[in-house]
Design a protein around this motif. Sequence first.
Motif, PDB file in Angstrom:
ATOM      1  N   ALA A 195       0.831  -1.207   0.000  1.00  0.00           N
ATOM      2  CA  ALA A 195       0.000   0.000   0.000  1.00  0.00           C
ATOM      3  C   ALA A 195       0.866   1.258   0.000  1.00  0.00           C
ATOM      4  O   ALA A 195       0.517   2.269  -0.611  1.00  0.00           O
ATOM      5  N   GLN A 196       2.013   1.170   0.681  1.00  0.00           N
ATOM      6  CA  GLN A 196       2.868   2.358   0.756  1.00  0.00           C
ATOM      7  C   GLN A 196       3.539   2.648  -0.587  1.00  0.00           C
ATOM      8  O   GLN A 196       3.789   3.806  -0.923  1.00  0.00           O
ATOM      9  N   ALA A 248      -3.323  -1.163 -11.127  1.00  0.00           N
ATOM     10  CA  ALA A 248      -2.103  -1.067 -11.931  1.00  0.00           C
ATOM     11  C   ALA A 248      -0.912  -0.722 -11.038  1.00  0.00           C
ATOM     12  O   ALA A 248       0.194  -1.227 -11.230  1.00  0.00           O
ATOM     13  N   ALA A 249      -1.173   0.128 -10.041  1.00  0.00           N
ATOM     14  CA  ALA A 249      -0.106   0.507  -9.123  1.00  0.00           C
ATOM     15  C   ALA A 249       0.395  -0.718  -8.367  1.00  0.00           C
ATOM     16  O   ALA A 249       1.605  -0.888  -8.165  1.00  0.00           O
ATOM     17  N   ALA A 262       3.996  -2.179  -8.104  1.00  0.00           N
ATOM     18  CA  ALA A 262       4.614  -2.301  -6.780  1.00  0.00           C
ATOM     19  C   ALA A 262       5.254  -3.670  -6.622  1.00  0.00           C
ATOM     20  O   ALA A 262       6.356  -3.807  -6.069  1.00  0.00           O
ATOM     21  N   ILE A 263       4.576  -4.700  -7.128  1.00  0.00           N
ATOM     22  CA  ILE A 263       5.115  -6.062  -7.021  1.00  0.00           C
ATOM     23  C   ILE A 263       6.387  -6.191  -7.863  1.00  0.00           C
ATOM     24  O   ILE A 263       7.378  -6.773  -7.430  1.00  0.00           O
ATOM     25  N   GLU A 264       6.375  -5.565  -9.060  1.00  0.00           N
ATOM     26  CA  GLU A 264       7.599  -5.562  -9.884  1.00  0.00           C
ATOM     27  C   GLU A 264       8.745  -4.890  -9.140  1.00  0.00           C
ATOM     28  O   GLU A 264       9.890  -5.346  -9.167  1.00  0.00           O
ATOM     29  N   LEU A 265       8.415  -3.775  -8.464  1.00  0.00           N
ATOM     30  CA  LEU A 265       9.453  -3.028  -7.744  1.00  0.00           C
ATOM     31  C   LEU A 265      10.021  -3.845  -6.587  1.00  0.00           C
ATOM     32  O   LEU A 265      11.235  -3.861  -6.359  1.00  0.00           O
ATOM     33  N   ASP A 301       1.396  -7.701   0.705  1.00  0.00           N
ATOM     34  CA  ASP A 301       0.311  -7.503   1.669  1.00  0.00           C
ATOM     35  C   ASP A 301       0.792  -7.565   3.110  1.00  0.00           C
ATOM     36  O   ASP A 301       0.002  -7.383   4.037  1.00  0.00           O
ATOM     37  N   ASP A 302       2.090  -7.842   3.312  1.00  0.00           N
ATOM     38  CA  ASP A 302       2.606  -7.901   4.676  1.00  0.00           C
ATOM     39  C   ASP A 302       2.887  -6.512   5.209  1.00  0.00           C
ATOM     40  O   ASP A 302       3.107  -5.566   4.450  1.00  0.00           O
TER      41      ASP A 302
END
Lengths: 289, 279
Positions: free
Chosen positions: B117-118, B133-134, B138-141, B155-156
């Motif tokens: 989320a951050q 999309a974000a 975020a997962i790619e990052l 999600d942690d």
Amino acid sequence: MPASMPACRMSDVARRPTRRPRTTAQVLVTVGLVMLAVLIAVALFGPSLAPYNPTRTSPASLDGPTLAHWLGTDSIGRDVLSRLIVGGRATLLITFVAVAIALAAGLILGLTSGYIGGAVDLVIMRALDVVFAFPVFLLAIAVVAALGPTLPNLILTIAVVYTPTMARVVRGPVLSVKRWDHVEAARSVGIGEFTIAVRHVLPLVISPVLVQTSLTLANTIFTVTALSFLGLGPPPPDPNWGSMLAEARQFMELAPLTVIGPSLAIVFASLTFIVLANGLRDVLDVAGR
Amino acid sequence: MMEGKLEPLLAVRDLSATFHRHGAPSRVVDGISFDIAPGESVGFVGESGCGKSVTARAILRLAPEGSSIELGGRILFRGQDLLRLDAAAMTDIRGRDIAMVFQDPMSSLNPVLSVGAQIDDMLIRHTGLSRRAARRRAIELLDLVGIHDPASRADDHPHQFSGGMRQRVLIAIAVSCQPALLIADEPTTALDVTVQAQILRLLLRLRRELGMALMLITHDFGVIAGMVERVHVMQAGAIVETGAVDALFAAPRHPYTRALLDAVPRLETGGLDSTAGPA
């Protein structure tokens, strides 16, 4: 050391210091929530739960407890139990709505004041100090007497009276949380000030606010019933706990249950919130953090 | 090497920072000037309180909460003076063009929001991506900074990550909008030595892959070596020596630089002097 030491002993010792206070608190919260559920059920379904019409009079006045009337009847023959159940609705409605308004106002004012700081903080807090300086009852009586004892006036007055307490409880931790590293980190990547205040500061100050809300609910129950007792509550003939006490007072010796009934209801309601507040305080560890 | 030819990405001119506390002004950065070219990596070394962190924060116009700081001089980013931007324009630049990684990863993440989320917030703020999309980005990052199983880790919450992992998350947040300049303020000081090396390697790799300029602030010469091309040595709010990192290590000219280098414990001289002290 005996070799036959039970195997479970080690884990018991390891667990004891952390688990024990926690479970007590959890029991308190559970008990509080069950009591709250009872209160809410009575407030929501009161009229259908009550065995009699709470405003219907009968010739059997001040009748002692019978199988038909568990708590007897009042001076004009109305069933006390039915009036208690239905009267809870008015008392609880005023309490919940007033505290909800005080909470919302306190969150907004406390967050604004603490987060922005400086002159804004000074103006908001001094204004709240003015309200805070009045004794709760004096202010409530003055406002209700001046504007009339209608339901909205009563709710608004109580909300105003408790807003400063809420705002202070919010402001205090905001002052410290806004200096935490994650706030600066959020700012450093371009998160706006409003988002920081609402998303990165507010959630971290919620625990003390929850506890204070519960305590305020307990106090508000007393304030609402006291104002009703003094005749500044919702107008008759609809029952509420405060006015029931006031009416029954004169016949206390003849029919003690007409006084004991509403008194116990008031105690039960405020105890609910006190138990809940104590449990929440320990579970959320407000003092410890 | 090549910094002379390129138009500087960041040109700091005569920057000063003065704190006002209880009426008494104290000047912690005293008229420093330096350039950072696009893609260049520059180190700032000095002891605690020499003004290096204040310099870094000044570039983003971040003042410690509750203090009033007065900045003077010019900070030209792509030719635009950051000290003369309005607050909204400055907020846009933070994170999008210039981002920062802080010293303490344990406290620099919001404890009540999931790390995903951050990162989402940051991307939504600067790129206008949808939340879905974000989250994909975020997962790619998180994958890019070396978090295993990023899709479920997103999600942690921060408390479920170790210090080194949190610093990786913070780096992911900082590089999420591919800033032209990444400021790392003591990024490894709070970490174990082995984790330090991993984080430094990660910063080097990201700098190369994303073509960012890197401003690395540290008190530790061991961190600087191999990380940056040029070093500025700071003392008491001023830059006392500047040079290519190898030349500076080989032949420090300023006595303070020599003193700092001598302060680094060395294996061949027996490390810290164990004969010191009574008995």
